[in-house]
Scaffold this active site. Structure first.
Site, PDB file in Angstrom:
ATOM      1  N   CYS A 266      52.184  94.186  21.904  1.00 55.07           N
ATOM      2  CA  CYS A 266      51.304  95.126  21.352  1.00 55.07           C
ATOM      3  C   CYS A 266      50.727  95.771  22.533  1.00 55.07           C
ATOM      4  O   CYS A 266      51.011  96.494  23.340  1.00 55.07           O
ATOM      5  CB  CYS A 266      50.365  94.696  20.341  1.00 55.07           C
ATOM      6  SG  CYS A 266      49.655  95.751  19.217  1.00 55.07           S
TER       7      CYS A 266
ATOM      8  N   HIS B  12      53.896  90.923  16.639  1.00 54.01           N
ATOM      9  CA  HIS B  12      53.189  89.603  17.501  1.00 54.01           C
ATOM     10  C   HIS B  12      53.570  88.372  17.060  1.00 54.01           C
ATOM     11  O   HIS B  12      53.373  87.742  16.021  1.00 54.01           O
ATOM     12  CB  HIS B  12      51.509  89.627  16.899  1.00 54.01           C
ATOM     13  CG  HIS B  12      50.754  90.673  17.616  1.00 54.01           C
ATOM     14  ND1 HIS B  12      49.843  90.438  18.422  1.00 54.01           N
ATOM     15  CD2 HIS B  12      50.640  91.907  16.930  1.00 54.01           C
ATOM     16  CE1 HIS B  12      49.009  91.646  18.632  1.00 54.01           C
ATOM     17  NE2 HIS B  12      49.735  92.722  17.841  1.00 54.01           N
TER      18      HIS B  12
ATOM     19  N   GLU C  72      53.058  85.446  18.589  1.00 55.19           N
ATOM     20  CA  GLU C  72      52.161  84.522  18.658  1.00 55.19           C
ATOM     21  C   GLU C  72      51.432  84.206  17.336  1.00 55.19           C
ATOM     22  O   GLU C  72      50.621  83.222  17.035  1.00 55.19           O
ATOM     23  CB  GLU C  72      51.099  84.898  19.781  1.00 55.19           C
ATOM     24  CG  GLU C  72      49.982  85.670  19.380  1.00 55.19           C
ATOM     25  CD  GLU C  72      50.373  87.329  19.503  1.00 55.19           C
ATOM     26  OE1 GLU C  72      49.502  88.033  19.330  1.00 55.19           O
ATOM     27  OE2 GLU C  72      51.727  87.407  19.484  1.00 55.19           O
TER      28      GLU C  72
END
Length: 228
Positions: free
Chosen positions: A85, A194, A196
């Protein structure tokens, strides 16, 4: 492997990235943007957030942080670097990746579980996947539209440098549905969604993003692919 996660003023996914690194079987090392020191890490993650408030242009100020001088030099020597991002924006501003990220075409912040197709599994960050794998991870951005001129787009397509592509509808107007790209060597990857936030079943849409953090071992030749 020791994976450094850089914190910039305005980073908000740095701790999440550190957790994902640990769940992926590696050691997370906190790096500060103001220190020109990578502490001997084996890889670097530039996390999501709003570095310097995005007041000039997303990532445009962070590219001048002392740590980025070290990241650029190390990336040129082969160090794996993942920008997520805002980290993707920083990589483009640092000229480690082609193109740029601009305001979403619908002019609104997008936040959704996003389907992706992993197109390139030769990189340091996607080696755990099989080409063509479809995964679901979190997407949240206001300036996530990947753009480049036609010649650049044609070049990265011809060289197989599109790492991931949006499925199920383009969430931000990225040209050719591009969600992530890599450099020529494959050690530097930028990804707008994302991964994560998709590494454990307790939170997020599942564990489809974990492959981005287990891939380093596969890329280094010390583990087998784990995602179909």
């Amino acid at each position: 492997m020791k994976v450094g996660v850089v914190t910039f003023p305005g980073s908000l996914d740095d701790v999440d990235a550190q957790r994902a690194v640990r769940i992926g079987g590696n050691e997370a090392v906190a790096l500060w943007h103001g220190d020109a020191d990578l502490q001997g890490v084996d890889a670097v993650v530039l996390p999501g957030g709003f570095s310097y408030g995005d007041y000039l242009r997303c990532g445009a100020i962070s590219r001048f942080s002392p740590v980025m001088g070290e990241v650029v030099a190390a990336a040129g020597a082969g160090l794996p670097v993942l920008g997520i991002c805002n980290g993707f924006q920083i990589l483009c501003e640092s000229h480690l990746l082609p193109g740029a990220l601009i305001r979403n075409d619908h002019r609104k912040f997008a936040c959704r579980d996003q389907r992706l197709r992993i197109e390139d599994t030769t990189t340091a960050w996607t080696s755990s996947y099989v080409a063509g794998s479809e995964v679901t991870v979190v997407l949240k951005n206001g300036e996530g539209a990947f753009v480049a001129d036609e010649a650049t787009l044609d070049q990265i397509e011809a060289e197989g440098r599109v790492v991931a592509r949006y499925l199920g509808g383009n969430p931000n107007g990225s040209l050719r549905d591009i969600a992530g790209v890599r450099n020529e060597a494959g050690n530097v990857v930028g990804l707008m969604p994302h991964p994560e936030h998709a590494v454990e079943t307790l939170t997020g849409p599942g564990t489809d993003g974990l492959g981005f953090f287990t891939s380093l071992a596969v890329w280094a030749g010390v583990a087998e692919r784990t995602f179909a």
